[in-house]
Design a protein around this motif. Structure first.
Motif, PDB file in Angstrom:
ATOM      1  N   THR A 114      18.240 -17.453   7.007  1.00 50.02           N
ATOM      2  CA  THR A 114      18.509 -18.791   6.477  1.00 50.02           C
ATOM      3  C   THR A 114      19.977 -18.948   6.095  1.00 50.02           C
ATOM      4  OG1 THR A 114      16.246 -18.926   5.630  1.00 50.02           O
ATOM      5  CG2 THR A 114      17.859 -20.442   4.688  1.00 50.02           C
TER       6      THR A 114
ATOM      7  N   SER B  54      22.525 -17.619   7.427  1.00 48.84           N
ATOM      8  CA  SER B  54      23.421 -17.705   8.587  1.00 48.84           C
ATOM      9  C   SER B  54      23.074 -18.846   9.528  1.00 48.84           C
ATOM     10  CB  SER B  54      23.395 -16.384   9.363  1.00 48.84           C
ATOM     11  OG  SER B  54      22.093 -16.119   9.859  1.00 48.84           O
ATOM     12  N   ALA B  55      22.001 -19.586   9.224  1.00 50.54           N
ATOM     13  CA  ALA B  55      21.549 -20.652  10.110  1.00 50.54           C
ATOM     14  C   ALA B  55      22.400 -21.912   9.955  1.00 50.54           C
ATOM     15  CB  ALA B  55      20.081 -20.963   9.838  1.00 50.54           C
ATOM     16  N   THR B  56      22.261 -22.801  10.922  1.00 57.11           N
ATOM     17  CA  THR B  56      23.053 -24.039  10.948  1.00 57.11           C
ATOM     18  C   THR B  56      22.194 -25.218  10.501  1.00 57.11           C
ATOM     19  OG1 THR B  56      24.302 -23.181  12.816  1.00 57.11           O
ATOM     20  CG2 THR B  56      24.437 -25.568  12.418  1.00 57.11           C
ATOM     21  N   PRO B  57      22.738 -26.096   9.624  1.00 60.12           N
ATOM     22  CA  PRO B  57      21.984 -27.288   9.219  1.00 60.12           C
ATOM     23  C   PRO B  57      21.734 -28.210  10.405  1.00 60.12           C
ATOM     24  CG  PRO B  57      23.768 -26.848   7.693  1.00 60.12           C
ATOM     25  CD  PRO B  57      23.979 -25.953   8.871  1.00 60.12           C
ATOM     26  N   GLY B  58      20.528 -28.799  10.471  1.00 63.40           N
ATOM     27  CA  GLY B  58      20.199 -29.716  11.547  1.00 63.40           C
ATOM     28  C   GLY B  58      20.676 -31.127  11.244  1.00 63.40           C
TER      29      GLY B  58
ATOM     30  N   THR C  37      17.983 -27.019   7.326  1.00 66.49           N
ATOM     31  CA  THR C  37      18.492 -25.852   8.041  1.00 66.49           C
ATOM     32  C   THR C  37      17.469 -25.398   9.069  1.00 66.49           C
ATOM     33  OG1 THR C  37      19.771 -25.152   6.120  1.00 66.49           O
ATOM     34  CG2 THR C  37      19.299 -23.477   7.780  1.00 66.49           C
TER      35      THR C  37
ATOM     36  N   THR D 143      16.850 -20.172  14.015  1.00 68.79           N
ATOM     37  CA  THR D 143      16.510 -19.894  15.408  1.00 68.79           C
ATOM     38  C   THR D 143      16.246 -18.407  15.607  1.00 68.79           C
ATOM     39  OG1 THR D 143      18.802 -19.499  16.069  1.00 68.79           O
ATOM     40  CG2 THR D 143      18.013 -21.790  16.121  1.00 68.79           C
TER      41      THR D 143
ATOM     42  N   ASP E  39      19.267 -16.387  14.945  1.00 67.57           N
ATOM     43  CA  ASP E  39      19.496 -16.146  13.519  1.00 67.57           C
ATOM     44  C   ASP E  39      18.615 -14.998  13.021  1.00 67.57           C
ATOM     45  OD1 ASP E  39      21.287 -18.352  13.280  1.00 67.57           O
ATOM     46  OD2 ASP E  39      19.560 -19.714  13.131  1.00 67.57           O
TER      47      ASP E  39
END
Length: 445
Positions: free
Chosen positions: A222, A224-228, A233, A236, A239
């Motif tokens: 979480t 290192s994940a990218t916000p949508g 967030t 994937t 990630d």
């Protein structure tokens, strides 16, 4: 040493996800239905009144199955203070200091103390001895956690003063449930994170039944994940892979890949190719296969495909299975590789399997026959009159320790089941084939 009163003060918003999601009630605990069944010792202890006597407990189970959580729940439910010691870092001095404070609190305020010792199997005998007076006199309620069999790692006096509770390994379904709960729970990610199905599956597989590892992986993924686009967030597979620092491998543990890879693993060992065997071993373990499953298959292979050609392989695989259960991943991978290489390089023989199969086939087809009279039990009343045991030759009384006499029933007198190969120990160990010929034909009398 950690000291806190309610067992849950680590549930602050900036605490690790595994800490925030620690169960607060028995209903939150997942995967321990047997240990927490109605009327079980642990259920009784956890639901006891605040002023009721509480006995000490030894919790035995794999990592991440809830040992610390259950200790905290017992402390909170009983109204006692909670003190945690790690057997890795604490010494006898630390143990005695905790006991003195607990004794003082009990005497001055009437408040008991739950002393939780993680990895108690790492305590030396002298450290465990230091706990005995406190447990025996009720100065502390000891809850000791161990991943090793306490019968071998905990001293007998401490075992006799405690209730031993075995915790079950968590299944993938349990880990999946815990991760989904963490995604939605306000204490966890509060529904602000979306985890792709393949990412969730990867976190489940690589957790190896360890809830703490799974939640830590989700926490890291979480971060290192990218916000949508909607502000939530999105975690994937990439990630999740980065979070657990290993590649996701196409390997369906419930589908064809599971059976294909374990089949290739066994056949590579049977074909004496250690490189291919190590490849499939790595493929299974990196995909999150249960190492105990691999260990069980190695033990079976040792008897089915190697047998008497190299009997020591069975010893190696049994030791590897025991060590795997005690140590767990990732170190268990080295132990399994050791057993894999030994099995792959060993001479092969299926003579044991073939011999047993033919004997079983005879038995199932009615080829049993009567036990020869001289082999029957001659000790019970009236046996002598029936001739049971009469004429039996005792091998230890004869030269060479061999008694040439009929052992098979009359109906099977010419049967030969075990036919050794000319491989490995079956050829080299005193030449088993020649030895059998002497024994079967009475040439060594």
């Amino acid at each position: 040493m950690t000291l806190f009163d309610d067992g849950f003060s680590g549930s602050r918003s900036n605490a690790p996800l595994a800490v925030r999601m620690r169960p607060r009630t028995l209903d939150d605990v997942v995967g321990q239905d047997a240990a927490l069944a109605a009327g079980s010792p642990l259920r009784t202890l956890l639901t006891a009144a605040a002023d009721a006597p509480v006995v000490s407990v030894i919790l035995w189970g794999p990592p991440g199955t809830g040992k610390t959580t259950l200790a905290s729940l017992l402390s909170a439910g009983s109204g006692r203070s909670f003190v945690e010691l790690s057997a890795v870092t604490a010494g006898v001095k630390d143990v005695r200091a905790v006991i003195e404070r607990a004794r003082g609190s009990l005497g001055m305020h009437g408040r008991g103390t739950v002393l939780f010792i993680d990895e108690v199997h790492r305590f030396s005998k002298s450290q465990q001895d230091a706990l005995l007076p406190a447990v025996e006199n009720g100065w502390v309620t000891l809850i000791a956690a161990t991943t090793e069999n306490p019968s071998f790692s905990v001293i007998a006096p401490l075992m006799s003063r405690s209730v031993m509770v075995r915790l079950s390994p968590l299944t993938e379904a349990h880990i999946d449930e815990l991760l989904r709960r963490a995604v939605e729970d306000p204490r966890g990610l509060g529904g602000l994170v979306v985890v792709d199905d393949d990412a969730l599956a990867h976190l489940v597989r690589t957790a190896n039944g360890d809830a703490r590892r799974a939640l830590t992986g989700l926490d890291a993924a979480t971060a290192s994940a990218t916000p949508g686009a909607d502000g939530r967030t999105v975690v994937t597979l990439a990630d999740a892979e980065m979070a657990v620092q290993q590649a996701a491998i196409i390997y369906d543990k419930d589908g064809d890949q599971h059976y294909d890879v374990i089949s290739a693993f066994i056949k590579s060992i049977r074909g004496s190719d250690p490189d291919a065997a190590l490849h499939y071993l790595a493929r299974m373990l990196e995909a999150g296969e249960d190492p105990r499953f691999v260990a069980r298959r190695l033990m079976i292979l040792a008897s089915e495909d190697i047998g008497m050609a190299e009997p020591s392989v069975l010893q190696t695989t049994v030791a590897a299975a025991q060590a795997t259960a005690m140590i767990g991943m990732p170190e268990a991978a080295i132990i399994l590789a050791h057993a894999t290489i030994h099995a792959a390089l060993a001479p092969k023989s299926n003579a044991v399997v073939v011999g047993l199969g033919e004997a079983v086939a005879d038995v199932r087809s009615g080829g049993i026959g009567r036990v020869p009279p001289h082999l029957r039990d001659g000790h019970y009343p009236g046996a002598g009159a029936l001739g049971h045991g009469a004429g039996y030759l005792y091998p230890h009384d004869l030269p060479g320790g061999i008694a040439a006499q009929q052992y098979l029933p009359d109906e099977l007198i010419d049967r030969v089941y075990y036919r050794p190969s000319r491989h490995g120990a079956e050829a080299a160990w005193g030449d088993i084939a020649a030895r059998l010929s002497e024994l079967r034909h009475g040439d060594d009398r």
